[in-house]
Scaffold this motif. Structure first.
Motif, PDB file in Angstrom:
ATOM      1  N   GLY A  73      22.665 -18.644   8.688  1.00  0.00           N
ATOM      2  CA  GLY A  73      23.369 -18.565   7.414  1.00  0.00           C
ATOM      3  C   GLY A  73      23.855 -19.923   6.948  1.00  0.00           C
ATOM      4  O   GLY A  73      23.728 -20.279   5.773  1.00  0.00           O
ATOM      5  N   ILE A  74      24.408 -20.699   7.862  1.00  0.00           N
ATOM      6  CA  ILE A  74      24.885 -22.045   7.519  1.00  0.00           C
ATOM      7  C   ILE A  74      23.720 -22.932   7.130  1.00  0.00           C
ATOM      8  O   ILE A  74      23.764 -23.648   6.124  1.00  0.00           O
ATOM      9  N   THR A  75      22.638 -22.890   7.896  1.00  0.00           N
ATOM     10  CA  THR A  75      21.450 -23.694   7.595  1.00  0.00           C
ATOM     11  C   THR A  75      20.879 -23.343   6.229  1.00  0.00           C
ATOM     12  O   THR A  75      20.555 -24.220   5.428  1.00  0.00           O
ATOM     13  N   LYS A  76      20.787 -22.059   5.935  1.00  0.00           N
ATOM     14  CA  LYS A  76      20.249 -21.601   4.648  1.00  0.00           C
ATOM     15  C   LYS A  76      21.107 -22.124   3.494  1.00  0.00           C
ATOM     16  O   LYS A  76      20.591 -22.624   2.496  1.00  0.00           O
ATOM     17  N   HIS A  77      22.416 -22.017   3.646  1.00  0.00           N
ATOM     18  CA  HIS A  77      23.320 -22.494   2.591  1.00  0.00           C
ATOM     19  C   HIS A  77      23.186 -23.995   2.386  1.00  0.00           C
ATOM     20  O   HIS A  77      23.091 -24.456   1.251  1.00  0.00           O
ATOM     21  N   ARG A  79      20.716 -26.020   3.067  1.00  0.00           N
ATOM     22  CA  ARG A  79      19.432 -26.362   2.451  1.00  0.00           C
ATOM     23  C   ARG A  79      19.443 -26.060   0.963  1.00  0.00           C
ATOM     24  O   ARG A  79      18.983 -26.839   0.150  1.00  0.00           O
ATOM     25  N   ARG A  80      19.958 -24.897   0.595  1.00  0.00           N
ATOM     26  CA  ARG A  80      20.004 -24.497  -0.816  1.00  0.00           C
ATOM     27  C   ARG A  80      20.942 -25.404  -1.604  1.00  0.00           C
ATOM     28  O   ARG A  80      20.647 -25.814  -2.723  1.00  0.00           O
ATOM     29  N   HIS A  81      22.091 -25.745  -1.010  1.00  0.00           N
ATOM     30  CA  HIS A  81      23.114 -26.514  -1.714  1.00  0.00           C
ATOM     31  C   HIS A  81      22.755 -27.994  -1.858  1.00  0.00           C
ATOM     32  O   HIS A  81      23.064 -28.609  -2.864  1.00  0.00           O
ATOM     33  N   TYR A  82      22.102 -28.575  -0.859  1.00  0.00           N
ATOM     34  CA  TYR A  82      21.861 -30.018  -0.858  1.00  0.00           C
ATOM     35  C   TYR A  82      20.429 -30.427  -1.147  1.00  0.00           C
ATOM     36  O   TYR A  82      20.105 -31.602  -1.107  1.00  0.00           O
ATOM     37  N   THR A  83      19.552 -29.488  -1.431  1.00  0.00           N
ATOM     38  CA  THR A  83      18.177 -29.829  -1.775  1.00  0.00           C
ATOM     39  C   THR A  83      18.119 -30.104  -3.269  1.00  0.00           C
ATOM     40  O   THR A  83      18.657 -29.356  -4.073  1.00  0.00           O
ATOM     41  N   SER A  84      17.473 -31.199  -3.640  1.00  0.00           N
ATOM     42  CA  SER A  84      17.359 -31.565  -5.046  1.00  0.00           C
ATOM     43  C   SER A  84      16.563 -30.533  -5.811  1.00  0.00           C
ATOM     44  O   SER A  84      15.657 -29.902  -5.287  1.00  0.00           O
ATOM     45  N   ASP A  85      16.908 -30.415  -7.096  1.00  0.00           N
ATOM     46  CA  ASP A  85      16.181 -29.475  -7.978  1.00  0.00           C
ATOM     47  C   ASP A  85      14.787 -29.955  -8.240  1.00  0.00           C
ATOM     48  O   ASP A  85      14.455 -31.033  -8.396  1.00  0.00           O
TER      49      ASP A  85
END
Length: 85
Positions: A73-77, A79-85
């Motif tokens: 869950g932490i890894t998923k968040h 990745r989603r939060h800090y990956t560029s659009d």
């Protein structure tokens, strides 16, 4: 992406809305100022609030999670939060 701001008489500066959205920052966020020769670099400081982590890991149904589920869950968040659009 380029944007400009003016320094106020009280030495305050506003972060342009486009930059705030791109960095994912808002009221209460922490940013770091770094001097790189004659350039100033402003970056988001990775501070994670416990409320955000709790809402990600424990949705509407509070239930016990395994350590593997918590890590996933932490890894998923992150990745989603800090990956560029």
């Amino acid at each position: 992406m380029n944007a400009t701001s003016k320094l106020t008489a009280r030495a305050r500066v506003s972060v342009p809305a486009a930059m705030r959205r791109k960095l994912g920052i808002g009221p209460g966020s922490t940013i770091a100022w770094e001097l790189d020769n004659d350039r100033v670099v402003v970056r988001r400081v990775g501070v994670h609030r416990s409320e955000a982590i709790h809402s990600i890991l424990f949705d509407d149904e509070p239930k016990r999670k395994t350590l593997a589920e918590l890590k996933a869950g932490i890894t998923k968040h992150l990745r989603r939060h800090y990956t560029s659009d």
